[in-house]
Motif scaffolding. Structure first.
Motif, PDB file in Angstrom:
ATOM      1  N   ARG A  23     -69.984  68.200  19.756  1.00 57.82           N
ATOM      2  CA  ARG A  23     -69.327  67.765  19.030  1.00 57.82           C
ATOM      3  C   ARG A  23     -68.315  66.477  19.291  1.00 57.82           C
ATOM      4  NH1 ARG A  23     -68.781  72.426  15.769  1.00 57.82           N
ATOM      5  NH2 ARG A  23     -69.326  74.315  16.953  1.00 57.82           N
ATOM      6  N   ARG A  24     -68.247  65.679  18.581  1.00 60.51           N
ATOM      7  CA  ARG A  24     -67.448  64.337  18.679  1.00 60.51           C
ATOM      8  C   ARG A  24     -66.206  64.218  17.775  1.00 60.51           C
ATOM      9  NH1 ARG A  24     -71.330  59.475  19.531  1.00 60.51           N
ATOM     10  NH2 ARG A  24     -71.938  61.105  20.716  1.00 60.51           N
ATOM     11  N   VAL A  25     -65.198  63.857  18.004  1.00 54.23           N
ATOM     12  CA  VAL A  25     -64.029  63.423  17.447  1.00 54.23           C
ATOM     13  C   VAL A  25     -63.585  62.223  17.840  1.00 54.23           C
ATOM     14  CG1 VAL A  25     -61.587  64.308  16.971  1.00 54.23           C
ATOM     15  CG2 VAL A  25     -63.521  65.885  17.455  1.00 54.23           C
ATOM     16  N   GLY A  26     -63.660  61.246  17.046  1.00 58.27           N
ATOM     17  CA  GLY A  26     -63.355  59.758  17.586  1.00 58.27           C
ATOM     18  C   GLY A  26     -64.397  59.353  18.733  1.00 58.27           C
ATOM     19  N   ASP A  27     -63.551  58.962  19.846  1.00 55.55           N
ATOM     20  CA  ASP A  27     -64.445  58.653  21.121  1.00 55.55           C
ATOM     21  C   ASP A  27     -64.514  59.765  22.318  1.00 55.55           C
ATOM     22  OD1 ASP A  27     -65.145  56.145  20.083  1.00 55.55           O
ATOM     23  OD2 ASP A  27     -63.349  55.153  21.031  1.00 55.55           O
ATOM     24  N   ILE A  28     -63.965  60.913  21.619  1.00 56.40           N
ATOM     25  CA  ILE A  28     -64.246  62.142  22.744  1.00 56.40           C
ATOM     26  C   ILE A  28     -65.066  62.921  22.359  1.00 56.40           C
ATOM     27  CG2 ILE A  28     -62.728  63.984  23.381  1.00 56.40           C
ATOM     28  CD1 ILE A  28     -60.270  62.657  22.627  1.00 56.40           C
ATOM     29  N   GLU A  29     -65.896  63.340  23.323  1.00 54.40           N
ATOM     30  CA  GLU A  29     -67.286  64.081  23.010  1.00 54.40           C
ATOM     31  C   GLU A  29     -66.855  65.553  23.660  1.00 54.40           C
ATOM     32  OE1 GLU A  29     -71.682  63.694  24.453  1.00 54.40           O
ATOM     33  OE2 GLU A  29     -71.400  62.281  22.625  1.00 54.40           O
ATOM     34  N   PHE A  30     -67.157  66.443  22.969  1.00 60.01           N
ATOM     35  CA  PHE A  30     -67.314  68.093  23.511  1.00 60.01           C
ATOM     36  C   PHE A  30     -68.525  68.460  23.318  1.00 60.01           C
ATOM     37  CE2 PHE A  30     -63.241  67.143  21.813  1.00 60.01           C
ATOM     38  CZ  PHE A  30     -62.199  67.279  22.643  1.00 60.01           C
ATOM     39  N   ASP A  31     -69.112  68.928  24.785  1.00 62.51           N
ATOM     40  CA  ASP A  31     -70.661  69.128  24.301  1.00 62.51           C
ATOM     41  C   ASP A  31     -70.937  70.506  25.202  1.00 62.51           C
ATOM     42  OD1 ASP A  31     -70.373  68.314  27.374  1.00 62.51           O
ATOM     43  OD2 ASP A  31     -72.010  66.720  26.878  1.00 62.51           O
ATOM     44  N   GLY A  32     -70.021  71.172  26.045  1.00 59.03           N
ATOM     45  CA  GLY A  32     -70.147  72.259  26.802  1.00 59.03           C
ATOM     46  C   GLY A  32     -70.950  72.193  28.228  1.00 59.03           C
TER      47      GLY A  32
ATOM     48  N   ARG B  28     -71.431  67.070  58.789  1.00 56.53           N
ATOM     49  CA  ARG B  28     -72.317  66.668  57.932  1.00 56.53           C
ATOM     50  C   ARG B  28     -73.150  67.879  57.392  1.00 56.53           C
ATOM     51  NH1 ARG B  28     -72.390  61.255  56.831  1.00 56.53           N
ATOM     52  NH2 ARG B  28     -71.782  59.849  58.610  1.00 56.53           N
ATOM     53  N   LYS B  29     -73.213  67.869  56.024  1.00 60.55           N
ATOM     54  CA  LYS B  29     -73.677  68.680  55.053  1.00 60.55           C
ATOM     55  C   LYS B  29     -74.522  68.127  53.989  1.00 60.55           C
ATOM     56  CE  LYS B  29     -71.131  72.627  56.684  1.00 60.55           C
ATOM     57  NZ  LYS B  29     -69.954  73.829  56.331  1.00 60.55           N
ATOM     58  N   ALA B  30     -75.404  68.858  53.593  1.00 66.56           N
ATOM     59  CA  ALA B  30     -75.823  68.400  52.020  1.00 66.56           C
ATOM     60  C   ALA B  30     -74.786  68.821  51.242  1.00 66.56           C
ATOM     61  CB  ALA B  30     -77.205  68.840  51.861  1.00 66.56           C
ATOM     62  N   VAL B  31     -74.777  68.014  49.990  1.00 65.74           N
ATOM     63  CA  VAL B  31     -74.140  68.413  48.656  1.00 65.74           C
ATOM     64  C   VAL B  31     -75.185  68.541  47.766  1.00 65.74           C
ATOM     65  CG1 VAL B  31     -72.586  67.580  47.157  1.00 65.74           C
ATOM     66  CG2 VAL B  31     -71.913  67.507  49.457  1.00 65.74           C
ATOM     67  N   ILE B  32     -74.933  69.421  46.775  1.00 64.82           N
ATOM     68  CA  ILE B  32     -75.844  69.644  45.567  1.00 64.82           C
ATOM     69  C   ILE B  32     -74.839  69.494  44.493  1.00 64.82           C
ATOM     70  CG2 ILE B  32     -77.170  70.840  43.988  1.00 64.82           C
ATOM     71  CD1 ILE B  32     -78.519  72.108  46.815  1.00 64.82           C
ATOM     72  N   ILE B  33     -75.190  68.596  43.606  1.00 63.88           N
ATOM     73  CA  ILE B  33     -74.296  68.491  42.293  1.00 63.88           C
ATOM     74  C   ILE B  33     -75.390  68.923  41.283  1.00 63.88           C
ATOM     75  CG2 ILE B  33     -72.992  67.135  40.646  1.00 63.88           C
ATOM     76  CD1 ILE B  33     -71.727  67.179  43.389  1.00 63.88           C
ATOM     77  N   ALA B  34     -74.709  70.042  40.373  1.00 58.88           N
ATOM     78  CA  ALA B  34     -75.602  70.604  39.384  1.00 58.88           C
ATOM     79  C   ALA B  34     -74.992  70.629  38.162  1.00 58.88           C
ATOM     80  CB  ALA B  34     -75.971  72.244  39.849  1.00 58.88           C
ATOM     81  N   TYR B  35     -75.668  70.208  37.141  1.00 58.93           N
ATOM     82  CA  TYR B  35     -75.125  70.064  35.889  1.00 58.93           C
ATOM     83  C   TYR B  35     -75.905  70.849  34.727  1.00 58.93           C
ATOM     84  CZ  TYR B  35     -77.688  66.029  36.941  1.00 58.93           C
ATOM     85  OH  TYR B  35     -78.663  64.797  37.294  1.00 58.93           O
ATOM     86  N   LYS B  36     -75.273  71.622  33.878  1.00 56.52           N
ATOM     87  CA  LYS B  36     -75.828  72.271  33.043  1.00 56.52           C
ATOM     88  C   LYS B  36     -75.200  71.986  31.467  1.00 56.52           C
ATOM     89  CE  LYS B  36     -76.049  76.625  33.987  1.00 56.52           C
ATOM     90  NZ  LYS B  36     -75.380  78.072  34.027  1.00 56.52           N
ATOM     91  N   HIS B  37     -76.370  71.964  30.715  1.00 53.74           N
ATOM     92  CA  HIS B  37     -75.787  71.463  29.123  1.00 53.74           C
ATOM     93  C   HIS B  37     -76.469  72.650  28.300  1.00 53.74           C
ATOM     94  CE1 HIS B  37     -75.791  69.537  25.209  1.00 53.74           C
ATOM     95  NE2 HIS B  37     -75.019  68.719  25.758  1.00 53.74           N
ATOM     96  N   PRO B  38     -75.761  73.027  27.451  1.00 55.11           N
ATOM     97  CA  PRO B  38     -76.340  74.144  26.423  1.00 55.11           C
ATOM     98  C   PRO B  38     -77.622  73.801  25.672  1.00 55.11           C
ATOM     99  CG  PRO B  38     -74.352  73.201  25.835  1.00 55.11           C
ATOM    100  CD  PRO B  38     -74.630  72.740  27.118  1.00 55.11           C
TER     101      PRO B  38
END
Length: 150
Positions: free
Chosen positions: A3-12, A87-97
């Motif tokens: 969903r987009r309102v102006g330049d702001i996007e809401f995508d979950g 020092r350790k590994a980092v995992i960046i996980a992202y989920k989109h509906p």
């Protein structure tokens, strides 16, 4: 649904951070890598003839948490003395509906700073942790910008 309102996007979208035993939702994350190349010329020429393969460099990883998440999920799992020396590994996980999920692996991560700026008002307190990292492996396929050897 995006969903987009102006330049702001809401995508979950949802982004999580894993570092050792810490698994927490993040408000914002920023990281990068690059190759810095050098130009070579022929003797007595000013014309560029080639570029080197370059030197691999990672930018600072900055992970920003809402204060409540930091206090509940992050701080209790950090050692009480010297957590910037690990020092350790980092995992960046992202989920989109709609787009699915993916993750990046950031190896050799070490905490090198923390910052916050509490304010009175309706805004949530935010805590930013800064890391130096050694290597980024992009996506589930773990692709690299450079020719990583390890």
């Amino acid at each position: 649904m995006i969903r987009r309102v102006g330049d702001i996007e809401f995508d979950g979208s949802n982004v999580t951070f894993t570092y050792g035993k810490i698994v927490a939702e993040v408000a914002d994350v920023d990281y990068s890598d690059e190759l810095t190349t050098a130009v070579g010329t022929s003797l007595a020429s000013q014309e560029q003839r080639y570029r080197t393969d370059g030197v691999y460099k990672t930018g600072t990883l900055t992970v920003t948490f809402r204060g409540s998440v930091y206090s509940r999920d992050v701080l209790p799992l950090l050692p009480s003395n010297g957590f910037g020396n690990q020092r350790k590994a980092v995992i960046i996980a992202y989920k989109h509906p709609e787009l699915g999920s993916d993750s990046d692996l950031l190896k050799g991560a070490r905490i090198v700073g923390q910052a916050t700026k509490p304010e009175t008002g309706e805004k949530a307190i935010m805590i930013a942790i800064k890391f130096e990292i050694m290597q980024i492996y992009w996506g589930e396929a773990r692709k690299t910008l450079n020719r990583a050897t390890g």
